[in-house]
Design an enzyme around this catalytic site. Sequence first.
Site, PDB file in Angstrom:
ATOM      1  N   ASN A 196      -5.655   7.158  17.339  1.00  0.00           N
ATOM      2  CA  ASN A 196      -6.800   7.275  18.247  1.00  0.00           C
ATOM      3  C   ASN A 196      -7.258   8.719  18.387  1.00  0.00           C
ATOM      4  OD1 ASN A 196      -6.693   4.552  18.484  1.00  0.00           O
ATOM      5  ND2 ASN A 196      -6.455   4.505  20.710  1.00  0.00           N
ATOM      6  N   GLN A 239       0.813  -1.204   0.000  1.00  0.00           N
ATOM      7  CA  GLN A 239       0.000   0.000   0.000  1.00  0.00           C
ATOM      8  C   GLN A 239       0.851   1.261   0.000  1.00  0.00           C
ATOM      9  OE1 GLN A 239      -3.538   0.613   2.873  1.00  0.00           O
ATOM     10  NE2 GLN A 239      -1.925   1.792   3.764  1.00  0.00           N
ATOM     11  N   GLY A 240       0.533   2.189  -0.887  1.00  0.00           N
ATOM     12  CA  GLY A 240       1.236   3.468  -0.917  1.00  0.00           C
ATOM     13  C   GLY A 240       0.282   4.608  -0.581  1.00  0.00           C
ATOM     14  N   TYR A 241      -0.054   4.734   0.662  1.00  0.00           N
ATOM     15  CA  TYR A 241      -0.965   5.797   1.123  1.00  0.00           C
ATOM     16  C   TYR A 241      -0.183   6.915   1.824  1.00  0.00           C
ATOM     17  CZ  TYR A 241      -5.676   3.817   0.394  1.00  0.00           C
ATOM     18  OH  TYR A 241      -6.854   3.377  -0.132  1.00  0.00           O
ATOM     19  N   SER A 242       0.384   6.573   2.993  1.00  0.00           N
ATOM     20  CA  SER A 242       1.020   7.591   3.831  1.00  0.00           C
ATOM     21  C   SER A 242       2.252   8.190   3.173  1.00  0.00           C
ATOM     22  CB  SER A 242       1.458   6.972   5.164  1.00  0.00           C
ATOM     23  OG  SER A 242       0.354   6.553   5.897  1.00  0.00           O
ATOM     24  N   GLU A 281     -14.747  -1.304   4.589  1.00  0.00           N
ATOM     25  CA  GLU A 281     -13.895  -2.475   4.716  1.00  0.00           C
ATOM     26  C   GLU A 281     -13.193  -2.536   6.055  1.00  0.00           C
ATOM     27  OE1 GLU A 281     -14.038  -4.966   2.690  1.00  0.00           O
ATOM     28  OE2 GLU A 281     -15.546  -3.851   1.588  1.00  0.00           O
TER      29      GLU A 281
END
Lengths: 395, 395, 357, 357
Positions: free
Chosen positions: A381, A126-129, A244
């Site tokens: 959080n 995954q390449g999100y952050s 999801e």
Amino acid sequence: MDLNFTPEETAFRDEVRAFLKDELPSEVADKVRAGRELTKADMERWHAILNARGWLAATWPKEHGGAGWNAVQRHIFEEECCLASAPRIVPFGLFMLGPVLIKFGSPEQQKAVLPRILDGSDWWCQGYSEPGAGSDLASLKTRAVRDGDHYVINGQKTWTTLGQHANKIFCLVRTSTEGKPQQGISFILVDLDTPGIEMRPIKLIEGGHEVNEVFFTDVRVPAENLVGEENQGWTIAKYLLTHERTNIAGVGFSVQAFEQLKSLAQQVRRGGKRLIDNPLFAARLAQIEIDLEAMKITNLRMLAEAQKNGAPGPESSILKIKGTVIRQALNDLSRRALGPAAAPFPSEDLEGNLAVAPADHARDAARYFNNRKISIFGGSNEIQKNILTKAMLEL
Amino acid sequence: MDLNFTPEETAFRDEVRAFLKDELPSEVADKVRAGRELTKADMERWHAILNARGWLAATWPKEHGGAGWNAVQRHIFEEECCLASAPRIVPFGLFMLGPVLIKFGSPEQQKAVLPRILDGSDWWCQGYSEPGAGSDLASLKTRAVRDGDHYVINGQKTWTTLGQHANKIFCLVRTSTEGKPQQGISFILVDLDTPGIEMRPIKLIEGGHEVNEVFFTDVRVPAENLVGEENQGWTIAKYLLTHERTNIAGVGFSVQAFEQLKSLAQQVRRGGKRLIDNPLFAARLAQIEIDLEAMKITNLRMLAEAQKNGAPGPESSILKIKGTVIRQALNDLSRRALGPAAAPFPSEDLEGNLAVAPADHARDAARYFNNRKISIFGGSNEIQKNILTKAMLEL
Amino acid sequence: MHFELTDDRRMLADTLNRFLTDTYGIEHRNKVAYEAPFHDPAKWAELAELGPLFALVPEEQGGFGGAGFDIATVFEPLGRALCPEPVLPALMAARLLAAAGEDLEPLLSGATRYAVALGETDAPYALEDIATEAAPAGEGWELTGRKSVVYGGNAAGKFLVAARAGDVIGVYEVDAEDAAVTGYGMIDGGGAAEVFLEKTKARQVLADAGAALQDALDFGALALCAEAVGAMDVTYDMTLDYLKTRKQFGRAIGSFQALQHRMVEMKTEIEQARSITILAASRMGTEEQSRTVSMAKNLIGRAAKLVAEEAIQMHGGIAMTWEYPASHYAKRLVMIDHQLGDTDHHLEKVMAGLQVA
Amino acid sequence: MHFELTDDRRMLADTLNRFLTDTYGIEHRNKVAYEAPFHDPAKWAELAELGPLFALVPEEQGGFGGAGFDIATVFEPLGRALCPEPVLPALMAARLLAAAGEDLEPLLSGATRYAVALGETDAPYALEDIATEAAPAGEGWELTGRKSVVYGGNAAGKFLVAARAGDVIGVYEVDAEDAAVTGYGMIDGGGAAEVFLEKTKARQVLADAGAALQDALDFGALALCAEAVGAMDVTYDMTLDYLKTRKQFGRAIGSFQALQHRMVEMKTEIEQARSITILAASRMGTEEQSRTVSMAKNLIGRAAKLVAEEAIQMHGGIAMTWEYPASHYAKRLVMIDHQLGDTDHHLEKVMAGLQVA
């Protein structure tokens, strides 16, 4: 009110339990129980076993090779897997990219990608952050500029979990700088063999390697790798976030950790007595048990709600917040139970011959430190509290 | 480092201790220890005893009839008073108005007001808070409009402590609506006998009457009652806040409460044993003792700092925050120690014949509820945290 | 009443801080702390030359310190630098050797590295539970048992071992080469060892060492408290810095009030930790020494965990990485609670004292 | 698996909620709750007519409920309204009388008010510690001892008293007029009494009542949990409302993030409290009844205190006043922990169960 599973659900649970008993390789379960790192082969082996049974892609519809389970079935499966110390299914292809392609992908994309996720041909990451955009995805900076039939990608991704095993990556990239920051984001598939990509390991606090940085320098990606429309990436990311999210309370992990902790407290001795007979320790243990028992029901209540409404509501942030608090408290208490024996840097020796700590507990301090991440990653959080404040409390 | 008092300070402490032993009326101390309400006469009696000794106005210079003590002497005196269950000195005239007049008042005002505070002729109360301006004083709305030789006051004050005993009130009033809200505030003295003033009791959560509302309707106050310049009120209020904060940690109260609690835990029995032998209870008790021991030193450290710098710094907010947390924890634990015996509504009967709770503890639940105020009044702990954030952390 | 260090102690603190800042930066520290021998022998020699070991014992025993505030003065800088050099074992060994009236020169000069072997698998903290046995053998003694997680044991020349002869617990000296020693690194840096004793040759240092061992434990715990205060200060500053510079949603994250209030709570607990450490230091050598040290170690355990966890959480990701120094501070802060008695162990000691007072 | 009430229970809850909202508003409540007889006899009769008492026992005993979820259904509305009527003593008495196979009609119709006298000064929570003695006297029995803080005792016609005959604890019925009863009000409203027994005439209801008493305690504690959930919901809503409307420094205080995050924590604990109460209700009548009720009462004790204290703190002053309803909710929430076993009492029970499982 009825807290029991239906006869069908109970039958399903028994089926899962029997399957795990027969099919889960014990050497792999042993590693999970002791918190040791799994090899790529371990994970692929477990995926293959699940795929053979048709249970690898829990949420995909059957026509795409998935199990087509509902939320309760998924919950049962996940809980049983935790109790049996099965490896966690690597979620990036199965629970993130898969559902996105099924919802937003072209038939060609579905046909090309989905089967290779199932049979293990591709390992997606995954390449999100990004370094400047952790919890705040809208501010991401990695650019994808259209150049004929290709997009040219430049930028940097980080916290890419298990990227070291992957041959593919799906990314959120900026395709426009106009309008609101959320509006110029696209979702694109990238082959990690493409020239210009470099993956570097990030060593974590406890010494483990599970996340990576990915650098993109003039990486040319075919335009057909775009999923959905250009600048539709935010919609896709939000879809994943609301639909999801599964097992975010991590109740199964906590139940398993609680059982291990209780057994540890019966082995460890202090002042000539078992640690579990020490009132201060027992009080902490009982307190966590109570919170966990409540959490199980809170989890089921929100599951029932999600089942009814099609998707979990914003109150499911409570599951994330309190679920991670409980898991971290369990890790904390395991570490403390060990006293000085928790302190050595984990190694094969310490787990084997030397046995400074009881079996399966040589990595409890490492697990404690590593699991500080669960209240940070996937929307910290603090972010969860902000979401709840807006959505539920209307503050 | 030297945590001991100097020989002079030790001698002073012994002198205070001897004085309290000889002069503090035991029936008054008994009431304080049991948390019973003091009458006006009780408080006046104690003030007169202190005044006779020259110790009533601890911080006033000697030429005004004060004791002229430094910060350490005040600390010693306050701590000894707490340990002896002496009544708290009613602070409004002595520790608030007095220092203000000495710093900002005219010679006439000083001459007219100060002696009458000392000899008990006047009982001052405070008109700061308003229904819409609790922690946020700058937004106060009570207006004072100049009309010839008078100001005409309209508005409402609240949380006026012991106002029911007072014949005078000092107020912050709005004399201008121009500029920043802080700039239009003045400090003025008002005789409560002036027509147009109505004082109404506020019954508190536990049933006690210690605070009041004060309503002003066209109240005409001589212009010479203004203290300092017109619109200088904010400066005066801030002076009080930074220079006259004393004993904000309430360490003396906590030490006294801790001793009472320890003795209670030795009287109360559970499961055939003394409560102090119950490990869960003893753990809570020991935890508070530790925090309190640390607080004593934190208090002394900041006292030494204030002594050196002339005034306490913003970090003294820590004393308020943690000091109230500790006091409230002690009240909480006393209440719990009593079990069901804490639950009856306090009455003479319950303290006397009926003895549902051990002696001196019939009002422990009431005290617990009443003391929820200490983290709210005088700048709530949230406000204290904001102050610290700005001043100390520079956030 | 005042809270300033004497000139001598301030000079010592300055010297130590400068030495550590200049030559023991976090990168060097991380290089040596996690690889055998888990400290830097060359730096150990330099450090010894600076004299801090002499500050650990009084003049009568050849030092120039030995009071509670001397210990705090030495260990706070070590904590600020996360220094993995085995100064703590040296302190505890010095207390034991001094109690026995032995020559301290080899220790104070840094020439001989001692480790103090107290804890066992089923007796991690409490002396009463020690099972290792000492038996007379010829002129000397033989020890049998296993000492577990002996800090500094991986690189020690001599061990001072607590062992029981019947009901009496004594202290015995064992040469490292006579015992089966397996060294390893610690999760928070530094080294330790398992020490297996099987009729191992030993010399009796103290026949009845109950009081001396408790004293060594007290001084050790005080040192850990001071070390934690130093490490907390650095961690706090690092976090504050991060809150001021890191931006999210277009503003410095330090502008978020929820984080601000948590910073205040951290700061408050750090000041409380500093206070209780001062109190404990002032009570060394008095009757209240042990109980006050237990109070300090309990509060430190709670505060250090809070600071570690909050620092990581507020950094949000970056402090989860090995590369970022805060992660190593957090590990040390948490793991200090596993040395010489954890929060609950010391709380129980304070609880026991509730009755008497 | 689902979490919806049956139609019957939902109707009962609606009826009760409507009755209480319409006729038992907070002003009326505060008027009757703090003055003798510390409840409203007329409203008690109306309430009894609505049928909630019948919901407390199963059909075999003349009721139409008696399951855990029936209890929760009745007490949650009572908690929402802070209702001081003595329904809890009725529930516990009903369980005891049912265990003895006695006629429940006078109780269920509301005609006879019962109080259950268990606790004593040195035995506030645990049955084992009860010292009140029962001795045979002629055809019947005589009781001697003092029962302390008997909820509802100030206005009861009959007492069911736990007393020991030798090692065996039984339940005995005493007419209010035969005992020396001193009633008083409670700090959170409602009434109780001291009951002094001095060779007081009694009728044996259950000779060996250990199991029946534990069962009554379990049902009572479950009822208190449900009551607390109702009161917490109202307190939370009140606080949320206040945060939205109250302005300070020119903005609604609900816009301050530090308060927002604390609201989320309150909400989380309330949901956890609701969950554990549901779990306990579902386990009534099973082997896990007592342990699960203890879990619930412990969590409720913690959550209710948090909600009470945070509600007051976030209201900031106004909730310290008698006039503002939140103060009365806060008192009730805190004082529930003083009834039928506090957080620690129940934690110890859960701790004991750690070993077996």
